[in-house]
Design a protein around this motif. Structure first.
Motif: not given
Lengths: 187, 187
Positions: B10, B32-33, A174, B16-17, A102, B159-160, B35-39, B13, A96, B156-157, A109
DNA sequence: CTGCGCATGTAAACCGTTACATGATTGG
DNA sequence: CCAATCATGTAACGGTTTACATGCGCAG
């Protein structure tokens, strides 16, 4: 190996549904197939050449008057075998990449001006998805007016389209949640 | 240019968190991350080095006893500027790759045995998504037990995460539709 | 006569995945 | 003592994206 190699399979399915040229495939990837697979014309031409060299597809030169000649591709027997073998392999988990998610987390921030810019961007993004939903729904009424009288291929294409519609509806709901949340931060 | 270049953002962010090492980032991208970004860790180490060379992040060597030393990264001022600039740029349309949708349309060109194999595969895939949904819902109850008392970052976290939950619920409903459709072909 | 659609490509840069590699410590 | 976890990397390959390039015909 053979992990990310899947454009071939999307092309095989598209050519089995309807033979066509590289250019026609690129247009389909911008429309119908592009709902669940994206590809540019450069990728398509390159892969078609390899598939032809490997005997998965055959090309027929078609002279057109008033238009450039084109090469129309059809799936050959080895290509069909490749496809059925792949169909029986496990589906890979989707990887994904949701840029908007993101940015939403990143908004923590940024300042009020940045959040205002994000709200405007989310609204534009929402309008795009609303357009996409309407296009899908129009296509559904055009292509599947009588859901009771469909052959196998049509029923399968219809259920995939319903997935696209469900996705767009979920995204819109959403995004409304996101907009409420972003507006709520100011208060 | 600067189009597909988004892993950097990503990572910014995420740092910073919470500042952390490459290894810690890789674990966050698995959870956690992710969910919307894979690496993978290889990507992360490579990009962190480049970001450090460009002055976007700073590293602090941390001696740990009983564990290997690590380099903990924090976002530097230039990195923060890069992020806020990016946040205000338009969101790129997602490029979608739904392997399962390709296979469903491909099933029109396979026989009854192939369709039976696809049904089994869809059921396995559905079970995976059900597990993911339950994991998200458990995480929601753990991290956001009182939605009325959240700061900006938490809202914000949240709602994501709600987006992830809505996505999984939509997928499950669609897969039920797919299974009904595939079973209906036999009749 | 300009721009758009049809039609096909090359080249370079970049991104992502897989395999391989190393080495320490802790818990069973 | 063996496996798992912590921690960081290199190398090779393959896929994707972007930019550049060509040329015809038709409509406005």
């Amino acid at each position: 190996m053979m992990a990310g190699v899947a454009l071939e399979h999307a092309i095989l399915v598209s050519l089995l549904e309807q033979p066509g040229s590289g250019y026609e495939l690129a247009r389909r990837f911008d429309r119908s197939i592009g709902r669940f697979w994206t590809a540019t014309h450069q990728q398509i031409y390159r892969v078609l050449k390899r598939m032809e060299a490997d005997g998965w597809v055959t090309a027929e030169e078609i002279d057109q008057d008033g238009r450039p000649d084109k090469r129309s591709y059809s799936v050959a027997t080895p290509g069909r075998s490749v496809l059925t073998t792949w169909l029986r392999e496990p589906v890979q988990p989707e990887s994904v990449r949701h840029e908007l998610a993101v940015k939403i987390r990143g908004a923590a921030f940024d300042d009020a001006a940045g959040r205002a810019a994000l709200i405007a961007e989310v609204e534009r993004y929402r309008a795009d998805h609303e357009t996409t939903l309407h296009r899908y729904q129009t296509g559904e009424q055009r292509d599947f007016p009588d859901p009771g009288a469909l052959d196998t291929g049509q029923r399968l294409r219809h259920v995939v389209l319903r997935g696209g519609i469900a996705y767009e509806q979920m995204v819109l709901a959403w995004l409304d949640d996101v907009l409420d949340t972003l507006h709520g931060l100011g208060r």
